[in-house]
Design an enzyme around this catalytic site. Structure first.
Site, short mmCIF file in Angstrom:
data_model
loop_
_atom_site.label_atom_id
_atom_site.label_comp_id
_atom_site.label_asym_id
_atom_site.label_seq_id
_atom_site.Cartn_x
_atom_site.Cartn_y
_atom_site.Cartn_z
N TYR A 1 -8.83 -2.42 -7.89
CA TYR A 1 -10.09 -1.68 -7.80
C TYR A 1 -9.89 -0.31 -8.43
O TYR A 1 -8.91 0.37 -8.11
CB TYR A 1 -10.51 -1.54 -6.33
CG TYR A 1 -11.77 -0.73 -6.12
CD1 TYR A 1 -13.03 -1.26 -6.46
CD2 TYR A 1 -11.72 0.56 -5.59
CE1 TYR A 1 -14.19 -0.52 -6.26
CE2 TYR A 1 -12.88 1.30 -5.38
CZ TYR A 1 -14.11 0.76 -5.72
OH TYR A 1 -15.26 1.49 -5.52
N ASP B 1 -3.41 3.76 -12.51
CA ASP B 1 -4.39 4.30 -11.57
C ASP B 1 -3.64 4.63 -10.28
O ASP B 1 -3.37 3.76 -9.47
CB ASP B 1 -5.51 3.28 -11.33
CG ASP B 1 -6.56 3.82 -10.37
OD1 ASP B 1 -6.38 4.94 -9.85
OD2 ASP B 1 -7.56 3.10 -10.13
N LYS C 1 -8.20 11.15 -4.11
CA LYS C 1 -7.74 11.05 -2.73
C LYS C 1 -6.85 12.24 -2.32
O LYS C 1 -7.36 13.33 -2.15
CB LYS C 1 -7.10 9.68 -2.50
CG LYS C 1 -8.17 8.56 -2.72
CD LYS C 1 -7.84 7.22 -2.14
CE LYS C 1 -9.08 6.34 -2.12
NZ LYS C 1 -9.09 5.23 -3.07
C1 LIG Z 1 -10.21 4.81 -4.10
C2 LIG Z 1 -9.80 4.33 -5.42
C3 LIG Z 1 -10.60 4.55 -6.57
C4 LIG Z 1 -11.97 5.14 -6.48
O1 LIG Z 1 -11.96 6.47 -6.05
P1 LIG Z 1 -13.32 7.09 -5.48
O2 LIG Z 1 -12.95 8.52 -5.20
O3 LIG Z 1 -13.67 6.32 -4.28
O4 LIG Z 1 -14.34 6.98 -6.56
C5 LIG Z 1 -10.09 4.19 -7.79
N1 LIG Z 1 -8.88 3.63 -7.90
C6 LIG Z 1 -8.09 3.40 -6.84
C7 LIG Z 1 -6.73 2.79 -7.03
C8 LIG Z 1 -8.53 3.71 -5.56
O5 LIG Z 1 -7.76 3.45 -4.51
#
Ligand SMILES: *Cc1c(COP(=O)(O)O)cnc(C)c1O
Length: 422
Positions: A141, A236, A264
């Site tokens: 994701y 990511d 995050k």
């Molecule tokens: C949480 C998450 C996202 C999205 O981040 P948001 O701040 O919710 O838009 C993208 N990539 C990874 C790996 C994530 O855990």
């Protein structure tokens, strides 16, 4: 108002009563508690019920809730600087701190969420390579950007939405799907489309199909293939950055991405995101280069201050990571013992301070297919039992649980004791 009254009324004004789907406890009988306050590793709902928090805002609260240094940074900054839409020294401080402490990040651009970070990194990769196609992995994701909503993990998976209505076919026409930890599936795509592939994006430790770490050899091979084809490799690290190690998953694997995305933890709990990497790529961004990406709130002073306070504290306390590993290991061991006693088919995937307890007969979860074979019904019952007993963990099987520096041995013992009663 009681927790339940607030949630019920919220349903009138916000779809599902929430601002992000996973919070709504889709498919469960239980309604989500409405949270009022957090202290360290514990949170309290509007009825005053206390929980040990294993969600930590889905990762960011690694220092615990309302850490004194983070609160002070936000308060002090708010007295003088809330937003300018102009350069500030706070931006320099955070950018310099990240670029000098994280390998593989020469330059960085701040944005406001993980979604924004990943979609912008993809745009940059496309702009630099003048190619359109991207590869993502089933079960990973990367936020809710249209081009990523194919076989996505996290809430998309829990809500059982195959893609998403509202995404035009054209938006995903250039998204190729490979299988996690399966280099052959990547090779096949490169053999067919190699010269059109701008980027490969991957969670180096997946957290959004539940925790599924990549195999080292798989990431090394991925790096080699990307280099061979001139494709940009994007890690990511929105979830794993500053979490599994201060320097992220890339430091654990020793594999070098061209671009990395963060969010995050890097915002200390305020809305944040960033992408960075090779200087020659980052210099293609406007105003230096032609690839346009902008944001009114990007680099916001409050976010920069909270992020700087969080990252500098993590960086100057390397023992935090050892501590979290130890505490999380204790949790894993305790849960595995109970599962054995009870004959519960439990597979725990853990890297340092993030883990998922898969209720899964397969004995191993190394990819999306194996993750999907989990018993989500039984997990739901497990979750409800734990919530009732004061453990705040993911309502969905396909998410991570997070250990922070404020979790104690006692919190873990409580968890294990409660699990024994399931
Ligand atoms: C949480 C998450 C996202 C999205 O981040 P948001 O701040 O919710 O838009 C993208 N990539 C990874 C790996 C994530 O855990």
């Amino acid at each position: 108002m009681s927790s339940l009254d607030i949630f019920n009324e919220s349903n009138i004004y916000m779809p599902g009563g929430v601002n992000s789907p996973v919070r709504a406890y889709v498919g469960l009988e239980t309604k989500p508690p409405v949270i009022k306050k957090g202290v360290g590793a514990h949170i309290f709902d509007e009825d005053g019920k206390e929980y040990v928090d294993f969600i930590g805002a889905w990762g960011p609260m690694i220092l615990g809730h309302c850490d004194e240094d983070v609160v002070k940074a936000i308060k002090d900054t708010a007295e003088n600087a809330i937003a300018f839409g102009a350069p500030t020294e706070l931006e320099l401080k955070l950018a310099k701190h990240i670029c000098t402490t994280i390998d593989n990040v020469d330059m960085i651009r701040m944005v406001n969420s993980g979604t924004e970070a990943t979609m912008s990194a993809i745009k940059l990769a496309r702009g630099c390579t003048k190619r359109d196609k991207i590869i993502k992995f089933a079960g990973c994701y990367h936020g809710h950007f249209d081009g990523f909503l194919v076989e996505a993990g996290s809430g998309v998976l829990t809500a059982n939405i195959p893609g998403s209505p509202g995404v035009p076919k054209g938006s995903i026409a250039n998204t190729l799907i490979a299988q996690y930890n399966d280099i052959e599936s990547v090779k096949e795509l490169f053999e067919k489309y190699g010269d059109d592939i701008a980027a490969v994006i991957i969670e180096p430790i997946a957290g959004n199909m539940g925790v599924v770490p990549a195999h080292k050899k798989f990431l090394e091979d991925l790096r080699e293939i990307c280099t061979k084809y001139g494709t940009i490799l994007i890690f990511d690290e929105v979830m794993t950055g500053f979490r599994v190690a201060y320097k992220g998953a890339q430091s654990l694997y020793g594999v070098k991405p061209d671009l990395s995305t963060f969010a995050k933890i890097m915002g200390g709990g305020l809305p944040s995101g960033a992408y960075g990497g090779r200087r020659d790529l980052m210099e293609q961004l406007a105003p230096m280069g032609p690839v346009y990406q902008a944001g009114t709130m990007s680099g916001n002073p409050l976010v920069m201050a909270a992020g700087y306070a969080t990252l500098t504290k993590l960086h100057s306390n390397p023992h935090y990571y050892e501590y979290m590993d130890k505490i999380a290991g204790k949790l894993q061991k305790g849960a595995e013992e109970i599962a054995k006693e009870k004959g519960l088919p439990l597979v725990i995937n853990r890297r340092v301070n993030m883990m998922t307890m898969f209720i899964n007969e397969g004995g191993e979860v190394a990819n999306f297919k194996q993750a999907k074979a989990s018993d989500t019904k039984l997990y739901g019952r497990f979750f409800e039992h734990m919530l009732k007993g004061g453990m705040f963990m993911s309502p969905a099987q396909f998410e991570a649980m997070f250990i922070g520096v404020k979790h104690t041995e006692e919190d873990i013992e409580k968890f294990v004791d409660l699990m024994r009663k399931f």
